[in-house]
Design a protein around this motif. Structure first.
Motif, PDB file in Angstrom:
ATOM      1  N   GLU A 297      46.912   7.293  31.096  1.00 30.77           N
ATOM      2  CA  GLU A 297      46.179   6.113  30.618  1.00 30.77           C
ATOM      3  C   GLU A 297      47.137   5.100  30.007  1.00 30.77           C
ATOM      4  O   GLU A 297      48.119   5.462  29.364  1.00 30.77           O
TER       5      GLU A 297
ATOM      6  N   THR B 271      51.245   1.219  38.598  1.00 28.03           N
ATOM      7  CA  THR B 271      50.290   1.006  37.505  1.00 28.03           C
ATOM      8  C   THR B 271      49.166   0.120  38.013  1.00 28.03           C
ATOM      9  O   THR B 271      49.415  -0.951  38.597  1.00 28.03           O
TER      10      THR B 271
ATOM     11  N   THR C  87      45.499  14.678  34.377  1.00 34.16           N
ATOM     12  CA  THR C  87      45.296  13.382  33.742  1.00 34.16           C
ATOM     13  C   THR C  87      45.550  13.476  32.248  1.00 34.16           C
ATOM     14  O   THR C  87      45.282  14.501  31.609  1.00 34.16           O
TER      15      THR C  87
ATOM     16  N   LYS D 180      38.537   9.746  34.180  1.00 38.29           N
ATOM     17  CA  LYS D 180      39.695  10.073  35.012  1.00 38.29           C
ATOM     18  C   LYS D 180      39.289  10.998  36.164  1.00 38.29           C
ATOM     19  O   LYS D 180      38.255  11.649  36.135  1.00 38.29           O
TER      20      LYS D 180
ATOM     21  N   ASN E 153      45.826   2.454  34.284  1.00 37.99           N
ATOM     22  CA  ASN E 153      46.387   3.792  34.414  1.00 37.99           C
ATOM     23  C   ASN E 153      47.686   3.731  35.199  1.00 37.99           C
ATOM     24  O   ASN E 153      47.820   2.944  36.144  1.00 37.99           O
ATOM     25  N   LYS E 154      48.632   4.569  34.788  1.00 39.70           N
ATOM     26  CA  LYS E 154      49.877   4.734  35.539  1.00 39.70           C
ATOM     27  C   LYS E 154      49.756   5.998  36.381  1.00 39.70           C
ATOM     28  O   LYS E 154      49.328   7.041  35.879  1.00 39.70           O
TER      29      LYS E 154
ATOM     30  N   ALA F  52      42.166  -0.764  35.159  1.00 37.98           N
ATOM     31  CA  ALA F  52      41.017   0.144  35.089  1.00 37.98           C
ATOM     32  C   ALA F  52      39.995  -0.252  36.149  1.00 37.98           C
ATOM     33  O   ALA F  52      39.766  -1.436  36.402  1.00 37.98           O
TER      34      ALA F  52
ATOM     35  N   VAL G  73      51.910   3.534  27.664  1.00 41.18           N
ATOM     36  CA  VAL G  73      51.495   4.607  28.562  1.00 41.18           C
ATOM     37  C   VAL G  73      51.310   5.875  27.730  1.00 41.18           C
ATOM     38  O   VAL G  73      52.222   6.312  27.034  1.00 41.18           O
TER      39      VAL G  73
ATOM     40  N   VAL H 104      48.039  11.199  36.325  1.00 47.11           N
ATOM     41  CA  VAL H 104      47.424   9.964  35.849  1.00 47.11           C
ATOM     42  C   VAL H 104      47.641   9.855  34.351  1.00 47.11           C
ATOM     43  O   VAL H 104      47.295  10.777  33.591  1.00 47.11           O
TER      44      VAL H 104
ATOM     45  N   GLN I  79      45.036  11.206  28.549  1.00 51.61           N
ATOM     46  CA  GLN I  79      44.367  10.067  27.928  1.00 51.61           C
ATOM     47  C   GLN I  79      44.074  10.376  26.464  1.00 51.61           C
ATOM     48  O   GLN I  79      44.153  11.520  26.031  1.00 51.61           O
TER      49      GLN I  79
END
Length: 771
Positions: free
Chosen positions: A90, A707, A291, A285, A360-361, A710, A97, A88, A293
């Motif tokens: 953000e 993608t 993840t 997340k 999020n991708k 949120a 990304v 994941v 971010q």
């Protein structure tokens, strides 16, 4: 409405029963006997009687039952077998990304040279810092303070903090100097004053909103912060060395592996020696994933070098996370927790706010895929690209424990504090021995032992037990108020999500999901407001009545708080809920609206409900749970939910997929950013065209990139593709079947060769793509 506000009787509470009655109530094996009677309970509690404490909720039990295109055959694939199967990243508000790019120590900036040219080697002359009241701060104050209060505020600043009187005596305690603003009606204006004062006056002031009358107009009281006042003069070199000329915040990229968001941030706070209020993120997340971010912290005099060193106390202490997949984290004493890595440190003038992200991708790898043909997989991905998926709240919202979060939320909304505490502390199957022992100790009244035994990961339970140990064991509201506010609100939001899911399914069952119908809701101007995170990009968190503390740090119990006096009209005007319209048949005939415009409400006092059958559905669900849809106010303001809207469908962006062959079921098939930075070898995979059978000894994987906005759940997108359940119990079952099949294959390979009679296959039977 006013009569209801004055009366405000909570929904009828579940009553304690006599022992002989309670004994007849179903209870989880080895769990504490349930002292509450479920007699006469319908709705959610009635449906949970047989499973409470025994197992987690299933998808149908939280309202998830329909598909956009149910005609595509289902196929199976294992989700999150390894942590790297769920990557994941953000996506910031600028569309970038977030990737972890640098985990090395940041370069230390050079201190500016001392003034004087040839005298550079001499001690720099002390530089007197600017006074707190200067041209810049005065200009900022004029933007924040009304003209009729400006001179009073200036005098307050110039007078300085209240002097400290030492030596005791009658005058040892002097009145604290306070400046009070005029009436500030709007929450956004109050927030701007709080933040503006902190920025313009270097956090020398504390500010707090105060109601002049219960539920009435508000002012802001400003006082000097403890320890405020002038600091010792510093040379430029000293100021640069201490970070005095730097922006007030530090941002860094966080990669976490198999870590709850709360645990990761709490660990960082301990490592960096900062308070929870000083750390910020744009979104929460997944736990069982890798993840990435951005995170912000209040600098507090620190430099990025000092932050990096605190997270990495020794270069040789890096250890690899254990368990299924994923590496990273610092396993030495000190530093970040295992599974947590930070990098890309930089200074910033601003902090990160929850919700300030585009989405999020995801890079999701489904293992051990079995389908009737490759065409089925291609068709499923095409539907996901073109039509999207039903925008359900995923199973993460309701928890994986046998006590679902939305049940606790219902107890809170019914103001049944005793039941909420009981549900949180109730014994449950499948839990660790430490938590199980603590719950038994609580049941036996051994509160001191229970507090010591309850693991730190059980945040809510530990907070309740600590209050019971020190305070009134019957004051359940105060005990609940010791739980962090964001966690308390998670429970009530989960109940709203449960209602939303049920109505989504009802809408699809009644009308399909191809076109709008009369009675549907759409945004009034045809587009989601720019302040919304969803459906255009993400999801707006449900609105709650404002806390007096702009940082939401006031967790004091509010049992004695007076009624706020709001009417539904006033609350709706003051809320941030978007304006909507109910479609008429004329709107449908105009062709202006499509199914992508249709939204549904999460229940609250400030939302409009659909007309007709769906509107009645909302009313019936809440009534079955003993809630009044026309009165969503509570004496405890945080549980007075304004509600919000969410789209019926969501269409992901940038969807791609590929089929892969692999041989080792326990090897990573995707690579985390940290592993790439450490130049670790790429996962051993081979692209598969889909033509012909899967080679002997190989397994098939489907890797999907997409993608999402949120607040949108990737597992619900995968559910639409697979047409199978995404819950942890089903995934565990698939994993066990895969492992059993591998074990049988290995045993057959090692055994002597025997003749197997030929078996004629049914030509119409589906042929699996994986052995």
């Amino acid at each position: 409405m006013s009569d209801r506000l004055e009366d405000d009787r909570p929904a009828k509470k579940l009553k304690l029963e006599e022992p002989e009655v309670a004994a007849a109530t179903p209870a989880a094996p080895d769990a504490a006997p349930n002292p509450f009677s479920w007699a006469g309970e319908g709705g959610l509690f009635g449906s949970l009687v047989e499973t409470l404490g025994r197992r987690a909720s299933t998808e149908p039990e939280v309202g998830i039952s329909e598909y956009v295109d149910p005609d595509i055959p289902p196929f199976s694939g294992i989700i999150k077998h390894r942590f790297t199967d769920f990557l994941v990243f953000e996506v910031g508000m600028d569309g970038e990304v977030i990737r972890l790019k640098d985990i090395k120590s940041p370069a230390k900036p050079k201190a500016p040279p001392a003034e004087g040219g040839a005298d550079e080697g001499k001690d720099a002359a002390p530089v007197v810092a600017l006074p707190l009241w200067n041209d810049a701060s005065e200009a900022a104050a004029k933007e924040l303070i009304p003209e009729d209060k400006f001179e009073e505020f200036k005098a307050f600043v110039l007078a300085g903090p209240t002097p400290v009187v030492r030596g005791g005596g009658a005058n040892a305690t002097l009145p604290r100097r306070i400046f009070t603003t005029g009436i500030v009606e709007l929450k956004d204006a109050r927030t701007a004053i709080h933040r503006g004062l902190r920025a313009a006056f270097d956090s020398k002031f504390s500010s707090e909103a105060r109601e002049l009358t219960p539920g009435g107009e508000q002012v802001i009281d400003v006082t000097w912060a403890v320890g405020g006042g002038k600091k010792p003069r510093q040379s430029k070199a000293e100021k640069a060395a201490s970070g005095g000329n730097l922006p007030p915040y530090i941002h860094f990229t966080l990669q976490k592996t198999n870590k709850e968001m709360h645990d990761a941030l709490s660990g960082l706070c301990r490592t960096l020696n900062i308070q929870n209020r000083d750390i910020g993120t744009s979104g929460t997340k997944d736990k069982r994933a890798v993840t990435v971010q951005r995170v912000s912290i209040k600098r507090g005099g620190r430099t990025i070098e000092e932050v990096w060193k605190a997270a990495n106390p020794n270069q040789g202490g890096r250890g690899r996370g254990r368990g299924r997949g994923g590496r990273g984290g610092w396993s030495s004493n000190g530093g970040t927790d295992r599974g947590v890595t930070i990098g890309d440190l930089a200074y910033s003038p601003s902090y990160l706010e929850l919700g300030k992200l585009k989405g999020n991708k995801f890079v999701v790898t489904l293992r051990d895929v079995e389908a009737d043909s490759p065409t089925t997989i291609t068709r499923a991905i095409s539907v996901l690209k073109e039509r999207g998926f039903l925008n359900y709240y995923g199973m993460q919202r309701f928890g994986t424990a046998p006590i679902p979060t939305h049940a606790i939320g219902l107890a809170l909304l019914r103001s049944d504090w005793a039941l909420a505490c009981h549900l949180l502390l109730l014994e449950r199957d499948g839990e660790g021995d430490d938590a199980k022992l603590a719950r038994i100790q609580w049941r036996e009244g051994k509160f001191d032992d229970a507090v010591r035994t309850m693991p730190r990961r059980c945040v809510a339970e530990k907070a309740i037990l600590e209050y019971y140990m020190r305070g009134d064991k019957t004051d359940h509201l105060s005990a609940l108020s010791r739980i962090p506010k964001n966690l308390r609100m998670m429970y009530v939001h989960a109940y709203q999500s449960y209602v939303f899911n049920r109505v989504v399914s009802a809408r699809v069952q009644a009308f399909g999901c191809s076109a709008p119908v009369a009675g549907d809701l759409v945004y009034e101007d045809g587009e989601a407001p720019a302040t919304e995170e969803e459906p255009a990009a993400a999801e707006v968190e449900p609105v709650v009545v404002e806390s007096l503390d702009p940082d939401l740090e006031d967790d004091a119990p509010s049992a004695s708080a007076p009624r706020n006096g709001m009417t539904s009209d006033k609350a709706e005007r003051g809320s941030k809920v978007a304006k909507v319209k109910v479609l008429t048949q004329a709107d449908i005939d105009s062709g202006k609206y499509t199914i992508r415009d249709v939204i549904l409400a999460l229940p609250g006092y400030a939302v409009t409900y659909p007309a007709g059958k769906l509107g009645e559905m909302y009313r019936e669900i809440l009534a079955s749970d003993k809630l009044n849809i026309d009165d969503m106010f509570r004496k405890q303001k945080e549980y007075s939910l304004g509600g919000t809207y969410r789209s019926l469908l969501y269409t992901p962006q940038d969807v791609t997929h590929r089929l892969l062959l692999y041989t080792n079921p326990n090897e990573d098939l995707a690579q985390s950013d940290e592993d790439a930075l450490k130049n670790l070898s790429l996962p051993p995979t081979v692209p598969f065209s889909g033509e012909g059978p899967v080679p002997e000894g190989h397994h098939l994987a489907l890797q999907i990139e997409l993608t999402l906005g949120a607040g949108t759940f990737a597992t619900m997108a995968l559910r639409e593709v697979l047409k199978t359940r995404t819950g942890s119990a089903h995934q565990k079952e698939l994993t066990e079947k895969m492992e059993e099949r591998i074990r049988e294959r290995d045993e057959a390979t090692a055994a002597p060769v025997t003749t197997v009679p030929e078996v004629k296959m049914d030509e119409d039977a589906p042929v699996p793509l994986a052995p």
